[in-house]
Scaffold this active site. Structure first.
Site, PDB file in Angstrom:
ATOM      1  CG  ASN A 178      40.315  46.690  33.501  1.00 35.25           C
ATOM      2  OD1 ASN A 178      41.056  47.821  32.988  1.00 35.25           O
ATOM      3  ND2 ASN A 178      39.189  46.236  33.067  1.00 35.25           N
TER       4      ASN A 178
ATOM      5  CB  ALA B  35      35.847  52.758  19.949  1.00 31.71           C
TER       6      ALA B  35
ATOM      7  CD  GLU C  78      43.907  44.046  26.877  1.00 32.46           C
ATOM      8  OE1 GLU C  78      43.487  43.827  26.608  1.00 32.46           O
ATOM      9  OE2 GLU C  78      44.543  43.807  28.241  1.00 32.46           O
TER      10      GLU C  78
ATOM     11  CB  CYS D 257      39.753  42.612  28.358  1.00 30.18           C
ATOM     12  SG  CYS D 257      41.116  42.228  28.530  1.00 30.18           S
TER      13      CYS D 257
ATOM     14  CD  GLU E  94      50.226  44.026  27.177  1.00 32.53           C
ATOM     15  OE1 GLU E  94      50.411  44.999  27.525  1.00 32.53           O
ATOM     16  OE2 GLU E  94      49.072  43.458  27.960  1.00 32.53           O
TER      17      GLU E  94
END
Length: 546
Positions: free
Chosen positions: A211, A290, A309, A343, A524
């Site tokens: 993404n 997951a 992350e 996210c 980060e």
């Protein structure tokens, strides 16, 4: 060629001689066969990009379609290829190596060989090399952003925004490397001095998502290199071309061969090779919760450091005193950025009952005005999703919500393109607003990752906070209010690693990025992000009594 495979051979055999579990299993004959195969494939011309892709990029040397290992461009050992698809059309634009464990082990060996020399370089020298990389990348802005759009689907304006944010990470960490300092501590009795040194962790395995094919790489690779680590990067199978272009630019900037290596292909095989190797001391990953759990479990045997992350389920609370128009603008920007595939996207909009109807009316009008199309087309404000499977998942969640009582204020379906449209094979879903959403719906608990904005109603501050925290995730949260006292109270009560108050642009190279609960570990960006790639060493110096 001899430099690449010679150093790989020496390191693997040396490691095997001291009984490193993974490498000891590599016999002399198998290693010779493997390296000979790679040497042959390094000189094999790649299948290359499609003519359509080549026509879009001015600097043809940025269209790299091979692994980058030890400064050499190589194919997969077995010659297998992986297709890269433009999600706006569904058509293949390039092929890259479908690599696995063998290529990954070669990349790890190269990174390990170069680690000592790179880590011993003065931070000022490493910073200077990173600044040259920064300059090369900035000069390639137009090509890189078009490449990002072609392989990820996002509108060109969003690619440019990602580029500017991502390239800032290179510059920041190039400078931050020289500002690293330890401590000198006096012992209680004064007879000793404790020195705390900061040293590079070692070889880093970096695994990045599709993404944000540019910025997720720069925010991992830049601090790692600045700290003195070497890197083996595995980019997403869907968006490897941006990563390989960055490798070409790193080579031009003079980053020593073997310091940055990139392997494309089989996520499971590459990931397992990184996890099993005792030469890899840290793994940095951005992706699903997951997969993050699997990486944590897989790294336990070698006690790897992890920066994870992971998923998010961001709430956006609109209190009764909020500026409704500003809140609507912020929700659309956050919820529909990259077609909802981030996210930290707004997943759940919680609106006070006193302003609910006005908010929904304004939101629906704004979302209806979004223009769906190819990211390269002028005026496109929302592009495709990354794959057909992604569209299926979004559709299933919308259907679940409607079946449980939600109403579709706009969108709620796949678009219909005209006959012969090049977008007919693309992976699109209409920008959607759902009202009457409730907590029993799948989209309340699961990450949406699509262009859907569900609106929930609340009546008190406590109810809003409880709803917002009712999730396993804890990455980002947002709320709008004009009450300073409420702003403090709510920000402190929200169980998230990042909170935006009257703001959704919450990321920057100077601020730590990361979550709590099942949204990950570590941070980060910023000085805290650099620390993720450094070990602390205590040196005790006895100086005798006072």
């Amino acid at each position: 060629m001899s430099g690449l495979f010679g150093s790989t051979r020496r390191l693997l055999l040396s490691a095997a001689s001291v009984s490193t579990p993974v490498l000891a299993a590599v016999s002399e004959s198998r290693l010779s066969t493997h390296l000979a195969a790679l040497a042959t494939l390094a000189s094999t011309p790649p299948c290359g990009p499609s003519p359509d892709l080549s026509a879009e990029i001015k600097d043809s040397k940025l269209l790299r379609t091979q692994n980058y290992v030890g400064g050499q461009w190589i194919e997969a050992a077995d010659g297998r290829q992986l297709e890269v698809v433009n999600p706006a059309t569904g058509k293949m634009i390039a092929t890259v190596p479908l690599s696995g464990a063998n290529e990954t082990r070669a990349a790890i060996a190269e990174a390990a060989t170069q680690f000592d020399a790179w880590g011993r370089r003065p931070a000022k020298e490493r910073g200077a090399i990173l600044k040259r990389w920064h300059a090369e990348v900035v000069a390639a802005r137009d090509d890189i952003t078009r490449l990002m759009t072609l392989e990820s689907g996002k509108p060109l304006a969003e690619s440019r925004g990602e580029f500017d944010n991502g390239v800032a990470s290179i510059e920041w960490f190039a400078e931050e490397a020289t500002r690293t300092c330890g401590d000198v501590l006096e012992s209680p009795d004064g007879s000793r001095r404790f020195m705390v040194l900061k040293q590079p962790v070692g070889v880093v395995g970096a695994i990045t998502p599709w993404n944000f094919p540019f910025s997720m790489i720069t925010r991992k690779v830049s601090p790692a290199l600045a700290a003195g680590c070497t890197v083996v990067l595995k980019p997403s199978e869907s968006t490897p071309l941006t990563a390989l272009a960055l490798a070409e630019l790193a080579d031009r900037a003079g980053i020593p061969h073997g310091v940055l290596n990139i392997v494309t292909g089989d996520a499971k095989a590459i990931g397992e090779a990184l996890l099993k190797s005792e030469l890899v001391r840290k793994v940095g990953f951005t992706g699903s919760t997951a997969v993050g759990k699997l990486l944590m479990a897989g790294g336990a045997a070698t006690v790897k450091r992890m920066s994870l992350e992971l998923g998010g389920n961001a709430p956006f609370i609109v209190f009764e005193d909020a500026d409704v128009e500003k809140a609507v603008t912020a929700v659309v920007s956050s919820s529909h950025r990259n077609s909802g595939q981030t996210c930290i996207c707004t997943n759940r909009v919680l609106v006070h009952e006193a302003v609910h109807d006005a908010f929904v009316a304004a939101l629906t009008q704004r979302v209806q005005a979004l223009r769906l199309g190819s990211g390269l087309e002028s005026g496109t404000s929302q592009g495709p999703l990354i794959s057909a499977a992604a569209v299926d998942r979004v559709e299933e969640k919308v259907q679940d919500a409607v079946a449980k009582g939600a109403s579709v204020a706009c969108g709620g379906a796949r678009p219909s393109w005209g006959p012969g449209s090049p977008l007919a094979g693309g992976f699109f879903y209409q920008p959607t607003v759902l009202t009457g959403a409730t907590i029993d719906m799948r989209m309340f608990h699961e990450e949406l990752f699509g262009p859907v904005t569900p609106v929930y109603k609340f009546s008190s501050d406590d109810e809003a906070v409880q709803m917002a925290n009712n999730t396993q995730y804890g990455l980002a949260a947002y709320f709008f209010t004009q009450d300073l006292s409420r702003a403090w109270r709510v920000a402190e009560r929200l169980e998230y690693g990042m909170v935006g108050v009257n703001e959704v642009a919450i990321t920057s190279e100077v601020a730590p990025f990361g979550g709590v609960k099942q949204s990950g570990l570590g941070r980060e960006q910023s000085k805290y992000g650099l620390a993720e790639f450094q070990d602390l060493k205590t040196v005790c110096l006895g100086i005798g009594p006072r």
